[in-house]
Write an enzyme that holds these catalytic residues in place. Sequence first.
Site, PDB file in Angstrom:
ATOM      1  N   ARG A  66       5.966   9.664   5.784  1.00 17.62           N
ATOM      2  CA  ARG A  66       6.547   8.318   5.730  1.00 17.62           C
ATOM      3  C   ARG A  66       6.179   7.524   6.988  1.00 17.62           C
ATOM      4  NH1 ARG A  66       8.429   5.244   1.826  1.00 17.62           N
ATOM      5  NH2 ARG A  66       9.746   6.937   1.023  1.00 17.62           N
ATOM      6  N   GLN A  84       3.769   8.458  -7.887  1.00 17.08           N
ATOM      7  CA  GLN A  84       3.840   7.196  -7.146  1.00 17.08           C
ATOM      8  C   GLN A  84       2.708   7.114  -6.129  1.00 17.08           C
ATOM      9  OE1 GLN A  84       5.962   4.580  -7.222  1.00 17.08           O
ATOM     10  NE2 GLN A  84       6.051   3.708  -5.182  1.00 17.08           N
ATOM     11  N   ARG A  89      -2.680  10.685  -0.853  1.00 20.20           N
ATOM     12  CA  ARG A  89      -1.843  10.743   0.348  1.00 20.20           C
ATOM     13  C   ARG A  89      -1.108  12.069   0.507  1.00 20.20           C
ATOM     14  NH1 ARG A  89       3.808   7.682  -0.620  1.00 20.20           N
ATOM     15  NH2 ARG A  89       4.241   8.457  -2.717  1.00 20.20           N
ATOM     16  N   HIS A 167      -1.635   1.523   2.878  1.00 25.75           N
ATOM     17  CA  HIS A 167      -0.189   1.243   2.908  1.00 25.75           C
ATOM     18  C   HIS A 167       0.293   1.167   4.373  1.00 25.75           C
ATOM     19  CE1 HIS A 167       3.988   1.282   1.830  1.00 25.75           C
ATOM     20  NE2 HIS A 167       3.814   1.747   0.605  1.00 25.75           N
ATOM     21  N   ASP A 212       9.164  -7.015  -1.835  1.00 28.82           N
ATOM     22  CA  ASP A 212       8.148  -6.121  -2.407  1.00 28.82           C
ATOM     23  C   ASP A 212       7.243  -6.969  -3.302  1.00 28.82           C
ATOM     24  OD1 ASP A 212       6.636  -4.065  -3.341  1.00 28.82           O
ATOM     25  OD2 ASP A 212       8.291  -2.886  -4.169  1.00 28.82           O
ATOM     26  N   GLU A 271      -0.223  -4.613   3.400  1.00 31.38           N
ATOM     27  CA  GLU A 271      -1.180  -3.639   2.897  1.00 31.38           C
ATOM     28  C   GLU A 271      -2.391  -4.306   2.247  1.00 31.38           C
ATOM     29  OE1 GLU A 271       1.100  -1.037   0.284  1.00 31.38           O
ATOM     30  OE2 GLU A 271       2.935  -1.707   1.289  1.00 31.38           O
TER      31      GLU A 271
END
Length: 314
Positions: A66, A84, A89, A167, A212, A271
């Site tokens: 994170r 997701q 990642r 991200h 978002d 991003e």
Amino acid sequence: MASDNVFVEHCKGINGLDKVILRETRGYSAEVYLFGGQVTSWKNEHREELLFLSTKAIFQPPKAIRGGIPICFPQFGNMDSLEQHGFARNRLWSVDPDPPPCSSHASSRASVDLILRNSEEELKIWPHRFEFRLRVALSPAGDLMLTSRIRNTGTDGKPFRFTFAYHTYFSVSDISEVRVEGLETLDYLDNLQNRKRFTEQGDAITFESEVDKIYLSTPTKIAILDHERKRTFELRKDGLPDAVVWNPWDKKAKAMADFGDEEYKHMLCVEAACVENPITLKPSEEWRGRQEILVVPSSYCSGHLDPRRVTFTG
């Protein structure tokens, strides 16, 4: 294992995970974990951290880390059946033994080339063969550069499609004192309203609640101004037409196990992405997407930056 190269050091990080430390002579540094191919740290010459990494980040595969700069591939979000933000990642990358030349990083001595190829496990959930090469580099001035090259290596003659994002979690002093310039008047998809399309209003984006959004047809340069620190991040991008802006705010922060309850105040994700129109690669075709982030004095951008008139260089 320490490297003879003073600009690049291969060593162990948290929980014994392999990482690479990049250093430049001015004092800037970056850390890249092979797990996720993920940048987790970028520090300036004063050893100040420029990226946000949660104090509750879990460095325990397969859980994604994170913070820093997670790589979202082969999908951004959770629109399809994949996990997701895809699987790149939370897979283990390798150091690329034979990286392709990269003219845009020619002056950089502090760089590492990583590679991710599909495994049999991935083919079960995403039946496409690919080769993903990632170069992470620090310029002599300390700018952080990421270049991704994704190739369709399938032999079945079939194309594949994907969406993508860097991200990036920026570290900020106080989210209520931050603004983003360069996305004014643009259309965006609001993830909080099932990707309904709107047009941005106002002179710059400021933050007082959860955000978002996926901004569309964005300029090659975006500025993130942190008034309290008198610091401006400049994000430059190439091959990535969209830009995602995200802050979870208080309720979602408390719902995430790997994110501190109050940490939303000190981070902002902006991003470089390709989300609205997926990229299609035919066999042997290659796509390249690049982002560069640098720090400039706030006065450089504040009030008179018109990113749409700035062309991408490098």
